[in-house]
Design a protein around this motif. Structure first.
Motif, short mmCIF file in Angstrom:
data_model
loop_
_atom_site.label_atom_id
_atom_site.label_comp_id
_atom_site.label_asym_id
_atom_site.label_seq_id
_atom_site.Cartn_x
_atom_site.Cartn_y
_atom_site.Cartn_z
N TRP A 60 -26.67 -54.70 -50.29
CA TRP A 60 -27.07 -53.90 -51.60
C TRP A 60 -27.21 -52.50 -51.29
CZ3 TRP A 60 -31.84 -52.71 -54.93
CH2 TRP A 60 -31.28 -52.73 -55.93
N ASN A 61 -27.93 -52.31 -50.14
CA ASN A 61 -28.43 -50.75 -49.73
C ASN A 61 -27.20 -50.22 -49.26
OD1 ASN A 61 -31.33 -49.70 -49.41
ND2 ASN A 61 -31.37 -51.97 -49.63
N ASP A 62 -26.30 -51.01 -48.25
CA ASP A 62 -25.08 -50.52 -47.98
C ASP A 62 -24.17 -50.06 -48.83
OD1 ASP A 62 -25.57 -50.45 -45.01
OD2 ASP A 62 -25.50 -52.58 -44.66
N ARG A 63 -23.97 -50.71 -50.14
CA ARG A 63 -23.54 -50.45 -51.08
C ARG A 63 -23.78 -49.60 -52.02
NH1 ARG A 63 -22.71 -56.50 -51.49
NH2 ARG A 63 -20.84 -56.98 -50.47
N GLY A 64 -24.62 -48.56 -51.47
CA GLY A 64 -25.31 -47.52 -52.18
C GLY A 64 -26.34 -47.48 -53.16
N LYS A 67 -31.68 -45.70 -53.22
CA LYS A 67 -32.69 -45.07 -53.96
C LYS A 67 -33.26 -46.06 -55.13
CE LYS A 67 -34.06 -41.47 -54.01
NZ LYS A 67 -33.65 -40.08 -54.89
N LEU A 68 -32.19 -46.90 -55.54
CA LEU A 68 -32.76 -48.09 -56.58
C LEU A 68 -33.67 -49.02 -55.67
CD1 LEU A 68 -32.60 -49.14 -59.25
CD2 LEU A 68 -30.47 -50.32 -58.67
N SER A 69 -33.30 -49.27 -54.47
CA SER A 69 -34.01 -50.08 -53.72
C SER A 69 -35.47 -49.82 -53.62
CB SER A 69 -33.55 -50.40 -52.21
OG SER A 69 -34.32 -51.31 -51.55
N LEU A 70 -35.72 -48.47 -53.09
CA LEU A 70 -36.69 -47.69 -53.02
C LEU A 70 -37.80 -47.99 -54.41
CD1 LEU A 70 -35.78 -44.91 -51.00
CD2 LEU A 70 -37.51 -46.58 -50.21
N HIS A 105 -42.39 -54.91 -50.75
CA HIS A 105 -42.48 -54.26 -49.50
C HIS A 105 -41.06 -54.24 -48.60
CE1 HIS A 105 -43.70 -53.92 -45.03
NE2 HIS A 105 -44.43 -53.16 -45.44
N LEU A 106 -40.34 -55.30 -48.64
CA LEU A 106 -39.06 -55.46 -48.01
C LEU A 106 -38.03 -54.59 -48.64
CD1 LEU A 106 -37.20 -57.03 -45.87
CD2 LEU A 106 -36.76 -58.43 -47.94
N LEU A 107 -37.98 -54.52 -50.02
CA LEU A 107 -36.85 -53.59 -50.54
C LEU A 107 -37.32 -52.01 -50.24
CD1 LEU A 107 -37.11 -55.05 -54.12
CD2 LEU A 107 -34.79 -54.45 -52.82
N ALA A 108 -38.66 -51.63 -50.05
CA ALA A 108 -39.12 -50.25 -49.77
C ALA A 108 -38.86 -50.15 -48.33
CB ALA A 108 -40.52 -50.13 -50.13
N VAL A 109 -39.00 -50.97 -47.17
CA VAL A 109 -38.65 -50.84 -45.87
C VAL A 109 -37.32 -50.76 -45.78
CG1 VAL A 109 -39.08 -51.77 -43.57
CG2 VAL A 109 -40.77 -51.88 -45.36
N THR A 114 -33.06 -47.25 -43.83
CA THR A 114 -32.00 -46.82 -43.99
C THR A 114 -31.50 -45.05 -43.87
OG1 THR A 114 -30.98 -48.76 -45.27
CG2 THR A 114 -29.65 -46.87 -45.71
N LEU A 115 -32.36 -44.62 -44.97
CA LEU A 115 -32.86 -43.27 -45.02
C LEU A 115 -32.95 -42.64 -43.71
CD1 LEU A 115 -34.77 -42.59 -48.14
CD2 LEU A 115 -32.01 -42.01 -47.71
N VAL A 116 -33.70 -43.08 -42.80
CA VAL A 116 -34.22 -42.59 -41.24
C VAL A 116 -33.05 -42.72 -40.43
CG1 VAL A 116 -35.44 -42.72 -39.54
CG2 VAL A 116 -36.61 -43.16 -41.54
N ALA A 117 -32.08 -43.64 -40.60
CA ALA A 117 -30.96 -44.10 -39.85
C ALA A 117 -30.05 -43.03 -40.17
CB ALA A 117 -30.54 -45.33 -40.11
N GLN A 118 -29.74 -42.59 -41.47
CA GLN A 118 -28.88 -41.49 -41.99
C GLN A 118 -29.18 -40.11 -41.52
OE1 GLN A 118 -27.40 -42.28 -45.91
NE2 GLN A 118 -26.74 -44.33 -45.48
#
Length: 386
Positions: A60-64, A67-70, A105-109, A114-118
């Motif tokens: 879900w995060n890879d599909r963009g 921010k919604l996950s956070l 917690h998982l959604l936020a982590v 992902t942001l750190v990786a990018q």
């Protein structure tokens, strides 16, 4: 580039909240008269949903939807905070709310990583080292809140602690608007991959991912085991609890120190070599804790173990990020988190079944051997050119 200050603050608050609410839930269960043997179910409930949905959230995060996950993760943690504060009059309700907290917690982590990786793709070791330092700082600060509220009482005021947790999560949710957005290019690539295709990687990459996840799982389990069994070892050897607290603080401080210097170490030693060498050092130091040595020597061993163990988590994030095909980074990072949850649940449970026969000191020996075996596996599995 390094992760921006807002993201580091977000990481600090997330871990601060998680490490406040988990022991507080255990205290609430004790208040309710729950059998102490069942309190462990609270920790299990925190990891249950992440085990099931981690990879799906990564896709879900890879599909963009980073921010919604956070945002969703923060909202779930706030809502569960209100719930556990007002409606936690039974073990069942505590388990439900902690499961929701674990999902949030998982959604936020996953969003954070992902942001750190990018943001830090050019300097992964520095970015993940700084990120995990901020997270460790939150984990270290949480006991201070427990101590401030509890004072000399055996049971702290759980209502106040749940309120602190909820307020922390509210600030966390509010800060989400300050976080940077994920890169559009990665989002487009992510939308082109199905889950099956995202996990279908060349054999070399598959071995690297397996080695990094195994290393991450065992290192995290070793840290948890030190936290649980060092106090038990202190009781056996009649070491004052205050001294044990200092020893645990030494381990935590050494872990944070290694994460600040991770980029320099990785550039000098090499990422792959540093991964298995640090795990060898950690295994030797942890195993040596079983020996009846003076307190000062135990402190030195814990400083060495803490420094070496602090390298494994951020370095495994760097390795997974570097090896992941474009558009699948979040999926693989989430799969790594899922492996961590398995390790945190299964490994202590297995060792607890043998504690009666091997003794508390034996747990440290077995953990050290496990780390040495993991180092050997990492040397064989992880590619040398990362």
């Amino acid at each position: 580039m390094r992760a921006p200050a807002a993201l580091l603050c977000h990481a600090f608050l997330l871990q601060l909240a998680a490490y406040i609410v988990r022991p507080t839930s255990a205290y609430r269960a004790i208040e309710l008269g729950v059998d102490p043997q069942l309190v462990g179910l609270i920790a299990a409930s925190f990891a249950l949903l992440p085990l099931v949905v981690a990879v799906a959230i990564g896709r879900w995060n890879d599909r963009g939807h980073v921010k919604l996950s956070l945002i969703l993760g923060g909202a779930l943690m706030v809502g569960a905070g209100v719930g556990v504060h007002l409606w936690s009059e039974s073990l069942t309700s505590l388990l439900i709310w902690n499961a929701v907290i674990g999902l949030g917690h998982l959604l936020a982590v996953v969003g954070q990583q992902t942001l750190v990786a990018q943001l830090g793709r050019e300097k992964l070791d520095s970015a993940f080292g700084t990120y995990t330092f901020a997270a460790s700082l939150g984990q270290a600060a949480a006991p201070l809140a427990l101590a401030a509220v509890g004072g000399s009482a055996v049971l702290p005021d759980t209502d106040i602690l749940f309120a602190i947790y909820t307020a922390t999560c509210a600030i966390l949710l509010g800060m989400t608007g300050l976080l940077p957005s994920a890169h559009n290019a990665d989002q487009r690539l992510g939308s082109e991959h199905s889950l099956r295709s995202a996990l279908q990687v060349p054999p070399t990459t598959q071995r690297t991912m397996t080695g990094a996840m195994l290393l991450s799982m065992l290192v995290l389990a070793a840290v948890d085991l030190i936290q649980v069994y060092l106090p038990a070892l202190g009781v056996e050897r009649e070491i004052p609890s205050a001294t044990i607290g200092v020893l645990l603080a030494v381990r935590a401080a050494a872990t944070m120190a290694s994460r600040l210097g991770l980029a320099r170490l990785a550039s000098r030693v090499g990422r792959t070599r540093l991964a298995y060498v640090s795990t060898i050092v950690a295994g030797a130091a942890v195993g040596a804790l079983a020996a009846p040595v003076p307190i000062v020597v135990s402190g030195i061993l814990l400083a060495i173990a803490g420094f070496a163990l602090g390298i494994g988590q951020p370095l495994s994030m760097s390795i997974v990020t570097a090896a992941a095909p474009a558009g699948t980074t979040s999926t693989w990072l989430a799969l790594r988190l899922s492996g961590n949850r398995v390790g945190q649940s299964v490994i202590p449970a297995i060792l607890s079944g043998f504690t009666g026969s091997i003794g508390t000191g034996g747990v440290f020996v077995v953990t050290g051997i496990g780390l040495l075996g993991t180092a050997a596996a990492a040397r064989f599995l992880i590619a040398d050119d990362l």
